[in-house]
Design an enzyme around this catalytic site. Sequence first.
Site, PDB file in Angstrom:
ATOM      1  N   ARG B  49       0.775  -1.165   0.045  1.00  0.00           N
ATOM      2  CA  ARG B  49       0.021   0.043  -0.061  1.00  0.00           C
ATOM      3  C   ARG B  49       0.770   1.093   0.005  1.00  0.00           C
ATOM      4  NH1 ARG B  49      -2.875  -2.037   5.274  1.00  0.00           N
ATOM      5  NH2 ARG B  49      -3.416  -4.052   4.528  1.00  0.00           N
ATOM      6  N   ASP B  51       1.108   5.439   0.041  1.00  0.00           N
ATOM      7  CA  ASP B  51       0.583   6.623   0.749  1.00  0.00           C
ATOM      8  C   ASP B  51       0.021   7.628  -0.401  1.00  0.00           C
ATOM      9  OD1 ASP B  51       0.327   5.706   3.377  1.00  0.00           O
ATOM     10  OD2 ASP B  51       2.378   6.811   3.770  1.00  0.00           O
ATOM     11  N   ARG B 196      10.111   6.411   4.567  1.00  0.00           N
ATOM     12  CA  ARG B 196      10.232   7.945   4.857  1.00  0.00           C
ATOM     13  C   ARG B 196      11.122   8.574   5.952  1.00  0.00           C
ATOM     14  NH1 ARG B 196       4.136   9.373   3.346  1.00  0.00           N
ATOM     15  NH2 ARG B 196       4.823  11.616   3.860  1.00  0.00           N
TER      16      ARG B 196
END
Lengths: 254, 254
Positions: B49, B51, B196
């Site tokens: 998944r 973002d 990130r």
Amino acid sequence: MRVKLVIEYDGTNYAGWQRQKNGITVQEVLEQAFCKASGERAVIHGAGRTDAGVHAEAQVAHLDTNCTIPANKISYAMNMLLPPDIRVKQSAEAGKDFHARFSAKAKTYRYTYYNDTHASAIYRNTTTHVHGRIDIRAMKIAAEYIRGTHDFACFCASGSDVTDTVRTVYRLAVTSDEPFIHIDVTGSGFLYNMVRIIAGTLIDVGQKKVSPEHVKDVICGRDRTKASATAPARGLTLKEIHYTPFGKDKDIDA
Amino acid sequence: MRVKLVIEYDGTNYAGWQRQKNGITVQEVLEQAFCKASGERAVIHGAGRTDAGVHAEAQVAHLDTNCTIPANKISYAMNMLLPPDIRVKQSAEAGKDFHARFSAKAKTYRYTYYNDTHASAIYRNTTTHVHGRIDIRAMKIAAEYIRGTHDFACFCASGSDVTDTVRTVYRLAVTSDEPFIHIDVTGSGFLYNMVRIIAGTLIDVGQKKVSPEHVKDVICGRDRTKASATAPARGLTLKEIHYTPFGKDKDIDA
């Protein structure tokens, strides 16, 4: 003072560089930003007019101003007001005799094809999709015929009113960086759509629609109807404006 | 039959991969295209998944269908109906036991910074701007501390309900290709926002806000509050899903 600007833009959402009635252009957006930043109206003169959808990594422009913003801070002031698809990379004071367009000795453009079964999502606005096997070697041979000083009337969009159609292509390099195929071309100047017609011609060679020798015939024959279709704008990027004679500021490695 | 899809997307205009109430997602746009092409409703299961704003060069997904379109033509049928920022690069029949997510052995992400005085216009959606001098060597040293098997609780967004926070980072390479700085990371799996946060931590090291040794302390201390801020989504791209144990399909060259 005269100020030189180096400008990067993604041309996707603009009707080209030059101010015009139909559509928003890069030039007018820059002029508006400068006006808001400085309180002064100024014409921003570009080195080269790029068409709708064409990009620039380093377009060069100049403007004359009496504003109090230091020349090297104008980039920051304008970037605060510009949309993110246009950036002033650099601003600096230039001599009074500097003219972005007339002082330019040569220009380098890059045309990029995306060679894969399907088009690219991420690079959709900066590449032109081409599928199937591409003969890079044949493209390189054809490029050699195009390089040099020729009458490029056959590589000029019809309707152009230029009378002298002799131009010099200093460098024309075809490189493969899978799935990308880059065509880098440096010339003394270019006729209208000339780079995109060169790109369209070379990809026809790569796809074996025409032979490299056919390109030689087109160059000699001065017949535009024999050149290939103009490649789409999105694959084209203005890479550099040269202010010293090409070959003196760097090696010619084509 | 079960069909495996390889998908590229520019995540800029999507609320991420996974179907949700607020915003259009890549998954639902793909499911709608498949439904229109085949006349069948199918769930498209993605390997990872991503973002909102995160991109993918090769997301992998699978679906089950009884449709009559040959598996290898489903990509063409879907691309006719998809917006240009989403492309199915490949479609092929897969074994019944293939599961895009559960069969995956590792994933590779790339985070890209654009290191120059001003942000980039052309790469504005796929890079994160960082100005000033960056110490690449210090980033490489810090990356070595992160590589390996650790409890990455300190590199996980707060609010995550995962209990086992041990993960293995097989490869973490920092490379400079001016003006780009790439961080390539391959891992067995990633906690929420882990890549990130790694990117945010490494750029803090590059900017000398923290030392490489501080990163070692964070890794050992298991304290999220000591890790750096989460780097913006736009710089992140899912590069590859590995279905053979990492290191067996390619050399580890970090």
